[in-house]
Design a protein around this motif. Structure first.
Motif, mmCIF file in Angstrom:
data_model
loop_
_atom_site.group_PDB
_atom_site.id
_atom_site.type_symbol
_atom_site.label_atom_id
_atom_site.label_comp_id
_atom_site.label_asym_id
_atom_site.label_seq_id
_atom_site.Cartn_x
_atom_site.Cartn_y
_atom_site.Cartn_z
ATOM 1 N N ARG A 1 0.549 -1.134 0.369
ATOM 2 C CA ARG A 1 -0.152 0.075 0.270
ATOM 3 C C ARG A 1 0.712 1.037 -0.153
ATOM 4 N N VAL A 2 1.977 1.220 0.703
ATOM 5 C CA VAL A 2 2.796 1.852 0.588
ATOM 6 C C VAL A 2 4.087 2.577 -0.519
ATOM 7 N N LYS A 3 3.943 4.168 -1.494
ATOM 8 C CA LYS A 3 4.011 4.178 -2.358
ATOM 9 C C LYS A 3 5.731 4.604 -1.867
ATOM 10 N N TYR A 4 6.702 4.181 -3.702
ATOM 11 C CA TYR A 4 7.915 4.105 -3.084
ATOM 12 C C TYR A 4 8.494 4.390 -4.450
ATOM 13 N N MET A 5 9.929 4.623 -4.685
ATOM 14 C CA MET A 5 9.749 5.075 -5.496
ATOM 15 C C MET A 5 11.523 4.668 -6.360
ATOM 16 N N PRO A 6 10.754 2.613 -6.806
ATOM 17 C CA PRO A 6 12.012 2.058 -6.061
ATOM 18 C C PRO A 6 13.088 2.008 -7.971
ATOM 19 N N LYS A 7 13.983 1.168 -7.822
ATOM 20 C CA LYS A 7 15.380 1.283 -8.353
ATOM 21 C C LYS A 7 15.731 -0.128 -8.536
ATOM 22 N N LEU A 8 15.775 -0.763 -9.889
ATOM 23 C CA LEU A 8 16.260 -1.986 -10.307
ATOM 24 C C LEU A 8 17.531 -2.215 -11.139
ATOM 25 N N VAL A 9 17.954 -3.128 -10.699
ATOM 26 C CA VAL A 9 19.278 -4.106 -11.511
ATOM 27 C C VAL A 9 19.124 -5.478 -11.086
ATOM 28 N N LEU A 10 19.499 -6.198 -12.686
ATOM 29 C CA LEU A 10 19.236 -7.248 -13.205
ATOM 30 C C LEU A 10 20.490 -7.306 -13.887
ATOM 31 N N GLU A 11 20.364 -9.359 -12.471
ATOM 32 C CA GLU A 11 21.545 -9.997 -13.196
ATOM 33 C C GLU A 11 21.225 -11.375 -14.150
ATOM 34 N N ARG A 12 22.651 -12.233 -14.313
ATOM 35 C CA ARG A 12 21.642 -13.688 -14.659
ATOM 36 C C ARG A 12 20.772 -14.375 -13.504
ATOM 37 N N ARG A 13 21.267 -14.000 -12.366
ATOM 38 C CA ARG A 13 20.701 -15.288 -11.426
ATOM 39 C C ARG A 13 19.933 -14.833 -10.706
ATOM 40 N N ILE A 14 20.611 -12.991 -10.448
ATOM 41 C CA ILE A 14 19.908 -11.598 -9.609
ATOM 42 C C ILE A 14 19.323 -10.598 -9.864
ATOM 43 N N LEU A 15 18.051 -10.532 -9.531
ATOM 44 C CA LEU A 15 17.187 -8.858 -9.838
ATOM 45 C C LEU A 15 16.998 -8.521 -8.544
ATOM 46 N N TRP A 16 17.798 -7.109 -8.275
ATOM 47 C CA TRP A 16 18.016 -6.104 -6.976
ATOM 48 C C TRP A 16 16.540 -5.073 -6.867
ATOM 49 N N ILE A 17 16.396 -4.983 -6.173
ATOM 50 C CA ILE A 17 15.167 -3.934 -5.898
ATOM 51 C C ILE A 17 15.408 -2.906 -4.815
ATOM 52 N N SER A 18 15.527 -1.667 -4.544
ATOM 53 C CA SER A 18 15.546 -0.809 -3.880
ATOM 54 C C SER A 18 13.629 -0.789 -3.382
ATOM 55 N N ARG A 19 13.419 -0.850 -1.732
ATOM 56 C CA ARG A 19 12.116 -0.761 -1.687
ATOM 57 C C ARG A 19 12.084 -0.326 -0.075
ATOM 58 N N GLY A 20 11.774 1.102 0.061
ATOM 59 C CA GLY A 20 11.963 2.230 0.970
ATOM 60 C C GLY A 20 13.666 2.028 1.461
ATOM 61 N N LYS A 21 14.321 1.902 2.542
ATOM 62 C CA LYS A 21 15.649 2.403 3.003
ATOM 63 C C LYS A 21 15.993 0.974 2.678
ATOM 64 N N SER A 22 15.338 -0.375 2.094
ATOM 65 C CA SER A 22 16.076 -1.296 2.130
ATOM 66 C C SER A 22 15.739 -1.662 0.446
ATOM 67 N N ILE A 23 17.846 -2.546 0.332
ATOM 68 C CA ILE A 23 17.452 -3.088 -1.077
ATOM 69 C C ILE A 23 17.184 -4.821 -1.181
ATOM 70 N N LEU A 24 16.832 -5.283 -2.041
ATOM 71 C CA LEU A 24 16.077 -6.659 -1.810
ATOM 72 C C LEU A 24 16.573 -7.597 -3.202
ATOM 73 N N ALA A 25 17.027 -8.376 -2.499
ATOM 74 C CA ALA A 25 17.828 -9.186 -4.047
ATOM 75 C C ALA A 25 17.272 -10.927 -3.851
ATOM 76 N N GLU B 1 19.467 -3.322 4.270
ATOM 77 C CA GLU B 1 18.984 -2.659 5.641
ATOM 78 C C GLU B 1 19.576 -1.658 5.538
ATOM 79 N N GLY B 2 19.513 -0.019 5.149
ATOM 80 C CA GLY B 2 20.132 0.990 5.421
ATOM 81 C C GLY B 2 19.585 1.735 6.408
ATOM 82 N N ARG B 3 20.003 2.896 6.350
ATOM 83 C CA ARG B 3 19.588 3.879 7.609
ATOM 84 C C ARG B 3 18.396 4.109 7.550
ATOM 85 N N GLN B 4 17.571 5.110 8.509
ATOM 86 C CA GLN B 4 16.246 5.811 8.535
ATOM 87 C C GLN B 4 15.030 5.513 7.290
ATOM 88 N N GLU B 5 16.125 6.657 6.620
ATOM 89 C CA GLU B 5 15.659 6.782 5.376
ATOM 90 C C GLU B 5 15.717 6.090 4.092
#
Length: 420
Positions: A109-133, A151-155
């Motif tokens: 429900r929360v709106k973010y402004m995510p970014k993506l990085v794609l590799e052969r075996r992994i998709l990285w996505i930013s989501r809030g203060k986190s980056i998920l693989a 898990e980054g800082r509070q921002e």
């Protein structure tokens, strides 16, 4: 009666059917058949099926395909498999005709402004203060839970980039953070890298560049991944929206908001910070550059609020090609195969346009499923899938035509590695 039956038998023997033609003749005929007709012909008999699967039938067709050509090393490195010539043509047919199956991940429900990085075996996505693989399986499905959570800082993470084994993220209020991509450990943290939001970062070799809302661009030396030393800072005089280092890292470009009668696109030397190219650029006030992408060390793509995509040649300082969005929308993101294909992510309705550099008009339009009208903040692709980061979801468009992914499959984030 007997004479008539003998005549009919002789007529049949003298009649040459399509199936009875020599293989070389059939190959020449099949070269002129449309893709859909070839598919039907391959179902006629085993002989036709074998002939149509030969590369000779597909060589000329595969030369001009978009998206699936796998000519660029960047695309090959992120592809799960190397496609046959026939598969390249078949999957491109789905891209061209808008035939895909859409699956939705990371719905929230929360709106973010995510970014993506794609590799052969992994998709990285930013989501809030986190980056998920998320791990990609052989069936092209994403894992239900992330392999790594940074898990980054509070921002919130405004932008991030991955090069080799290091991830660098730019956060709100000026922080720059480095991570190990394999262990998830934090390698460095600059709480006051900038005095305001870090809108864009890029990293090549041992150099990183960051651009901020504080109207400055900074170049950093990261020869040692555990430290990040500032080389120099450039005052642009305008809010910086995007930065990108050239493939050989000798120069970098900077896209700004286009206010105060300051050009929205700048190119600087990476070692000295001196402007190396004066671009021939007439722009409207506020026509900022939201994304830039280097195609080669000499050419780059830019897009932004003025609804135009430009291809620049830095050797002559001019725009050499120009494409305009058919619905006059601001362009938030770009993705390219560094050959003839690029895609643009628009500001409304999760819309994505497929373009051929050799043509003026777009090839196809895709609308990502979104409850509310959302910009496409991030976008990456491989020959068979398109990943679009919207404000409330990650949408995956599957062009394989084989139904590998389940409809509306939702992956729920779960912390595997948490670094605070």
């Amino acid at each position: 009666m007997i004479v008539q039956e003998e005549d009919e038998g002789q007529d049949k023997e003298n009649t040459l059917s399509l199936e009875g033609l020599p293989t070389d003749v059939l190959l020449c005929i099949f070269k002129f058949c449309e893709l859909k007709l070839l598919g039907r012909m391959s179902q006629v008999c085993k002989r036709f099926y074998g002939i149509i699967n030969e590369d000779y039938v597909w060589i000329e067709r595969a030369k001009n395909v978009l998206v699936t050509n796998q000519i660029s090393e960047t695309i090959r490195n992120r592809s799960l498999t190397t496609l046959s010539l026939k598969e390249k043509c078949r999957i491109y047919y789905n891209w061209k005709n808008g035939k895909y199956k859409e699956n939705i991940y990371l719905r929230q429900r929360v709106k973010y402004m995510p970014k993506l990085v794609l590799e052969r075996r992994i998709l990285w996505i930013s989501r809030g203060k986190s980056i998920l693989a998320y791990k990609r399986g052989q069936d092209h499905c994403l894992s239900r839970r992330p392999e790594i959570v940074l898990e980054g800082r509070q921002e919130d993470v405004c932008h991030f980039v991955k090069y080799e084994n290091l991830i660098i993220s730019g956060e709100r209020y000026g922080a720059l953070v480095g991570w190990s991509a394999t262990t998830g450990e934090k390698t460095f943290e600059l709480k006051n890298g900038h005095s305001s939001d870090v809108n864009s970062v890029d990293y090549v070799g041992c150099l990183a560049v960051s651009g901020s809302r504080d109207e400055t661009v900074k170049v950093w030396n990261i020869s040692d991944p555990s430290t990040c030393e500032e080389c120099f800072s450039i005052d642009i005089g305008d809010r910086v929206c995007s930065v990108a280092l050239s493939p050989n890292a000798d120069v970098f470009c900077c896209g700004s908001a286009g206010l105060y009668k300051i050009s929205p696109l700048h190119i600087f030397d990476s070692s000295s910070g001196i402007a190396v190219v004066n671009l021939d650029y007439t722009f409207r006030n506020g026509a900022g550059i939201l994304d830039v992408h280097w195609e080669t060390p000499q050419t780059l793509l830019s897009c932004g609020y003025d609804t135009l995509i430009r291809l620049w040649d830095v050797r002559i300082g001019r725009c050499v090609s120009l494409w305009e969005d058919p619905h006059d929308s601001a362009i938030y993101s770009l993705a390219s195969d560094n050959h003839n294909t690029f895609l643009s992510g628009l500001s409304q309705h999760g819309r994505i346009q497929l373009w051929d550099k050799r043509k003026r008009n777009s090839v196809q339009t895709y609308f990502s499923k979104t409850r509310w009208s959302s910009p496409v903040y991030g976008m990456v692709f491989d020959p068979s899938h398109l990943f679009a980061a919207l404000d409330q979801s990650l949408n995956v468009l599957d062009f394989t035509g084989r139904g590998n992914l389940s409809k509306n499959l939702i992956a729920v984030p779960h912390t595997v590695i948490q670094v605070i």
